[in-house]
Design a protein around this motif. Structure first.
Motif, mmCIF file in Angstrom:
data_model
loop_
_atom_site.group_PDB
_atom_site.id
_atom_site.type_symbol
_atom_site.label_atom_id
_atom_site.label_comp_id
_atom_site.label_asym_id
_atom_site.label_seq_id
_atom_site.Cartn_x
_atom_site.Cartn_y
_atom_site.Cartn_z
ATOM 1 N N ARG A 181 -6.204 11.484 -1.158
ATOM 2 C CA ARG A 181 -5.748 12.883 -1.196
ATOM 3 C C ARG A 181 -4.252 13.018 -0.914
ATOM 4 O O ARG A 181 -3.665 14.051 -1.199
ATOM 5 C CB ARG A 181 -6.544 13.719 -0.197
ATOM 6 C CG ARG A 181 -8.024 13.853 -0.565
ATOM 7 C CD ARG A 181 -8.772 14.675 0.448
ATOM 8 N NE ARG A 181 -10.189 14.755 0.128
ATOM 9 C CZ ARG A 181 -11.089 15.346 0.904
ATOM 10 N NH1 ARG A 181 -10.724 15.899 2.047
ATOM 11 N NH2 ARG A 181 -12.357 15.375 0.535
ATOM 12 N N ARG A 182 -3.668 11.995 -0.344
ATOM 13 C CA ARG A 182 -2.234 12.034 -0.057
ATOM 14 C C ARG A 182 -1.436 11.099 -0.949
ATOM 15 O O ARG A 182 -0.223 11.000 -0.809
ATOM 16 C CB ARG A 182 -1.989 11.656 1.415
ATOM 17 C CG ARG A 182 -2.194 12.812 2.370
ATOM 18 C CD ARG A 182 -2.123 12.375 3.821
ATOM 19 N NE ARG A 182 -0.944 11.600 4.152
ATOM 20 C CZ ARG A 182 -0.684 11.166 5.394
ATOM 21 N NH1 ARG A 182 -1.515 11.427 6.370
ATOM 22 N NH2 ARG A 182 0.391 10.458 5.634
ATOM 23 N N THR A 221 -8.673 8.019 -10.925
ATOM 24 C CA THR A 221 -10.027 8.565 -10.842
ATOM 25 C C THR A 221 -10.907 7.750 -9.911
ATOM 26 O O THR A 221 -11.640 8.296 -9.080
ATOM 27 C CB THR A 221 -10.673 8.619 -12.242
ATOM 28 O OG1 THR A 221 -9.863 9.414 -13.094
ATOM 29 C CG2 THR A 221 -12.073 9.216 -12.161
ATOM 30 N N ILE A 222 -10.821 6.426 -10.005
ATOM 31 C CA ILE A 222 -11.651 5.559 -9.181
ATOM 32 C C ILE A 222 -11.353 5.723 -7.692
ATOM 33 O O ILE A 222 -12.226 5.528 -6.842
ATOM 34 C CB ILE A 222 -11.479 4.074 -9.603
ATOM 35 C CG1 ILE A 222 -12.555 3.211 -8.948
ATOM 36 C CG2 ILE A 222 -10.071 3.562 -9.272
ATOM 37 C CD1 ILE A 222 -12.552 1.770 -9.417
ATOM 38 N N CYS A 223 -10.134 6.120 -7.359
ATOM 39 C CA CYS A 223 -9.720 6.240 -5.958
ATOM 40 C C CYS A 223 -10.520 7.298 -5.204
ATOM 41 O O CYS A 223 -10.728 7.190 -4.000
ATOM 42 C CB CYS A 223 -8.234 6.555 -5.863
ATOM 43 S SG CYS A 223 -7.163 5.303 -6.609
ATOM 44 N N SER A 224 -10.956 8.347 -5.914
ATOM 45 C CA SER A 224 -11.701 9.425 -5.280
ATOM 46 C C SER A 224 -13.202 9.165 -5.246
ATOM 47 O O SER A 224 -13.956 9.954 -4.678
ATOM 48 C CB SER A 224 -11.435 10.750 -6.012
ATOM 49 O OG SER A 224 -11.891 10.674 -7.351
ATOM 50 N N GLU A 283 6.764 16.843 1.165
ATOM 51 C CA GLU A 283 5.470 17.399 1.524
ATOM 52 C C GLU A 283 4.389 16.325 1.633
ATOM 53 O O GLU A 283 3.536 16.375 2.506
ATOM 54 C CB GLU A 283 5.054 18.440 0.474
ATOM 55 C CG GLU A 283 3.768 19.184 0.807
ATOM 56 C CD GLU A 283 3.865 20.042 2.052
ATOM 57 O OE1 GLU A 283 2.839 20.229 2.725
ATOM 58 O OE2 GLU A 283 4.987 20.511 2.354
ATOM 59 N N ASN A 284 4.414 15.323 0.751
ATOM 60 C CA ASN A 284 3.339 14.333 0.751
ATOM 61 C C ASN A 284 3.402 13.393 1.946
ATOM 62 O O ASN A 284 2.484 12.623 2.186
ATOM 63 C CB ASN A 284 3.359 13.509 -0.545
ATOM 64 C CG ASN A 284 4.582 12.610 -0.633
ATOM 65 O OD1 ASN A 284 5.694 13.053 -0.398
ATOM 66 N ND2 ASN A 284 4.365 11.357 -0.966
ATOM 67 N N LEU A 285 4.471 13.452 2.739
ATOM 68 C CA LEU A 285 4.559 12.611 3.927
ATOM 69 C C LEU A 285 3.946 13.283 5.154
ATOM 70 O O LEU A 285 3.831 12.669 6.192
ATOM 71 C CB LEU A 285 6.026 12.266 4.238
ATOM 72 C CG LEU A 285 6.760 11.432 3.204
ATOM 73 C CD1 LEU A 285 8.133 11.055 3.733
ATOM 74 C CD2 LEU A 285 5.994 10.181 2.831
ATOM 75 N N HIS A 309 0.832 -1.208 0.000
ATOM 76 C CA HIS A 309 0.000 0.000 0.000
ATOM 77 C C HIS A 309 0.871 1.266 0.000
ATOM 78 O O HIS A 309 1.900 1.314 0.671
ATOM 79 C CB HIS A 309 -0.920 0.021 1.227
ATOM 80 C CG HIS A 309 -2.079 0.953 1.071
ATOM 81 N ND1 HIS A 309 -1.971 2.313 1.240
ATOM 82 C CD2 HIS A 309 -3.375 0.713 0.724
ATOM 83 C CE1 HIS A 309 -3.152 2.878 1.026
ATOM 84 N NE2 HIS A 309 -4.016 1.931 0.707
ATOM 85 N N PRO A 310 0.472 2.298 -0.765
ATOM 86 C CA PRO A 310 1.243 3.554 -0.783
ATOM 87 C C PRO A 310 1.427 4.161 0.603
ATOM 88 O O PRO A 310 2.475 4.756 0.877
ATOM 89 C CB PRO A 310 0.392 4.474 -1.677
ATOM 90 C CG PRO A 310 -0.338 3.540 -2.583
ATOM 91 C CD PRO A 310 -0.635 2.325 -1.750
ATOM 92 N N TYR A 311 0.440 3.995 1.487
ATOM 93 C CA TYR A 311 0.586 4.540 2.836
ATOM 94 C C TYR A 311 1.668 3.800 3.621
ATOM 95 O O TYR A 311 2.463 4.415 4.332
ATOM 96 C CB TYR A 311 -0.745 4.463 3.586
ATOM 97 C CG TYR A 311 -0.659 4.965 5.007
ATOM 98 C CD1 TYR A 311 -0.209 6.254 5.280
ATOM 99 C CD2 TYR A 311 -1.003 4.151 6.081
ATOM 100 C CE1 TYR A 311 -0.123 6.717 6.586
ATOM 101 C CE2 TYR A 311 -0.923 4.604 7.387
ATOM 102 C CZ TYR A 311 -0.483 5.887 7.632
ATOM 103 O OH TYR A 311 -0.387 6.347 8.923
ATOM 104 N N THR A 312 1.705 2.485 3.487
ATOM 105 C CA THR A 312 2.749 1.711 4.166
ATOM 106 C C THR A 312 4.124 2.131 3.666
ATOM 107 O O THR A 312 5.075 2.259 4.455
ATOM 108 C CB THR A 312 2.554 0.204 3.923
ATOM 109 O OG1 THR A 312 1.197 -0.153 4.188
ATOM 110 C CG2 THR A 312 3.463 -0.610 4.827
ATOM 111 N N ARG A 313 4.235 2.386 2.364
ATOM 112 C CA ARG A 313 5.511 2.840 1.816
ATOM 113 C C ARG A 313 5.877 4.219 2.380
ATOM 114 O O ARG A 313 7.051 4.505 2.634
ATOM 115 C CB ARG A 313 5.448 2.875 0.287
ATOM 116 C CG ARG A 313 5.361 1.478 -0.336
ATOM 117 C CD ARG A 313 5.717 1.488 -1.813
ATOM 118 N NE ARG A 313 4.700 2.146 -2.630
ATOM 119 C CZ ARG A 313 3.701 1.507 -3.223
ATOM 120 N NH1 ARG A 313 3.565 0.187 -3.082
ATOM 121 N NH2 ARG A 313 2.830 2.165 -3.960
#
Length: 324
Positions: A290-291, A297-300, A271-273, A250-254
């Motif tokens: 959002r981060r 597109t599907i993510c939102s 900044e994105n962290l 997952h991008p958040y875990t990374r």
């Protein structure tokens, strides 16, 4: 796979305010085996403490509501337990270490009296025996001068010693499941390592299970066998610790791994962290979009399901059906 001790399905926790309802935990599943140490990882405000309070049923109807398809401990459905039954379970079979010791230690009683009280509630010990065990527990959590510490009041101790007192109190009745909510927040690195070693030893000697709740990935890496990564009330990824560290999906875990790297190098984080100011409100789509630098597109628009990959899971449209 060890025998299952705690099995939670679709846990939801809603807090009530004067003019709104805040969903702090939004449909999470957690399984902990007997003698297993499991990490619940995420940044401040993601709902980790709400999970701990929910598992112990410490949220009153005035504060909010807990619901789940199932919340079984040792095969017993906790959702059906009365408050009287929960009082017998809390402290003896399940115990919790809170992260703010001065909020949970009574300033009017000595440390020894408070630990002894927990012992007396759940055992036939006499007061003298309970006091002696309280001193032994303070020695177990490596407090120097345990006899003098037992006779001290909470305000006479440092923050780190207060935290260790809470740990001693939680261990007083040898619970089968210990929920440790940021248990080393006020401790220096050396003492942190000692406390983690204590948890590991108790796991091995007593078969105790631990749910370690923390924002510190390094802390989880050294002790947990499984890790749940949580963001904005949802589980984003679940895997064994080695997989989380070597190949986060997952991008958040990374991001969490990157944060640790930047912290170790003492560099400014990209900044994105940086955390957003408010993640408690309900928003359409993936809670993290959002981060996320790779958001589509599907993510939102739509919340991704938790997709299983063998023994690990991830909640991300990058791994959803039809997404390459």
């Amino acid at each position: 796979m060890p025998e299952i001790l705690l099995n939670v399905k679709n846990l939801r926790t809603v807090f009530l305010t004067s003019n709104s309802r805040i969903t702090a935990v939004d449909g999470i599943d957690i399984t902990i085996g007997k003698g297993e140490i499991v990490g619940l990882l995420g940044e401040s405000g993601c709902g980790k403490t709400a999970v701990a309070l929910s598992l112990m049923k410490l949220i009153t109807p005035d504060e909010g509501a807990i619901s789940a398809d199932s919340m079984q401990f040792k095969g017993r459905e906790l959702l059906l337990c009365s408050e009287e039954e929960m009082c017998r379970i809390r402290g003896k079979e399940m115990a919790i270490i809170f992260q703010e010791p001065m909020a949970y230690l009574n300033p009017a009683f000595t440390v020894g009296e408070q630990i002894a009280e927990a012992i007396l509630v759940h055992s036939p010990m006499k007061k003298k025996e309970a006091w002696e065990k309280a001193v032994d527990l303070l020695k177990l959590v490596q407090i120097p001068g345990a006899v003098n510490c037992a006779a001290a009041f909470p305000h006479q101790l440092s923050g780190g010693m207060q935290q260790r007192v809470l740990i001693a109190m939680a261990l007083a009745c040898s619970p089968e499941l210990l929920i440790a909510d940021e248990p080393t927040t006020a401790l220096d690195v050396t003492v942190q390592a000692r406390i983690m070693e204590l948890f590991r030893r108790l796991q091995q000697e007593r078969g105790m299970s631990v749910l370690l709740i923390t924002h510190d990935l390094a802390l989880v890496a050294g002790i947990a066998s499984q890790v749940y990564v949580m963001f904005a009330g949802m589980i984003m990824e679940k895997a064994n610790t080695r997989e989380i560290l070597s190949e986060p999906l997952h991008p958040y875990t990374r991001e969490l791994l990157l944060s640790l790297c930047y912290l170790e190098k003492q560099e400014q984080r990209p900044e994105n962290l940086k955390s957003v100011k408010n993640i408690s409100g309900i928003q359409p789509g993936c809670r993290f979009h959002r981060r996320c630098s790779g958001a589509m597109t599907i993510c939102s628009k739509t919340v991704p399901p938790l997709v299983d990959f063998g023994r690990r899971s991830v909640r991300c449209w990058l791994y959803g059906k039809g997404v390459g």
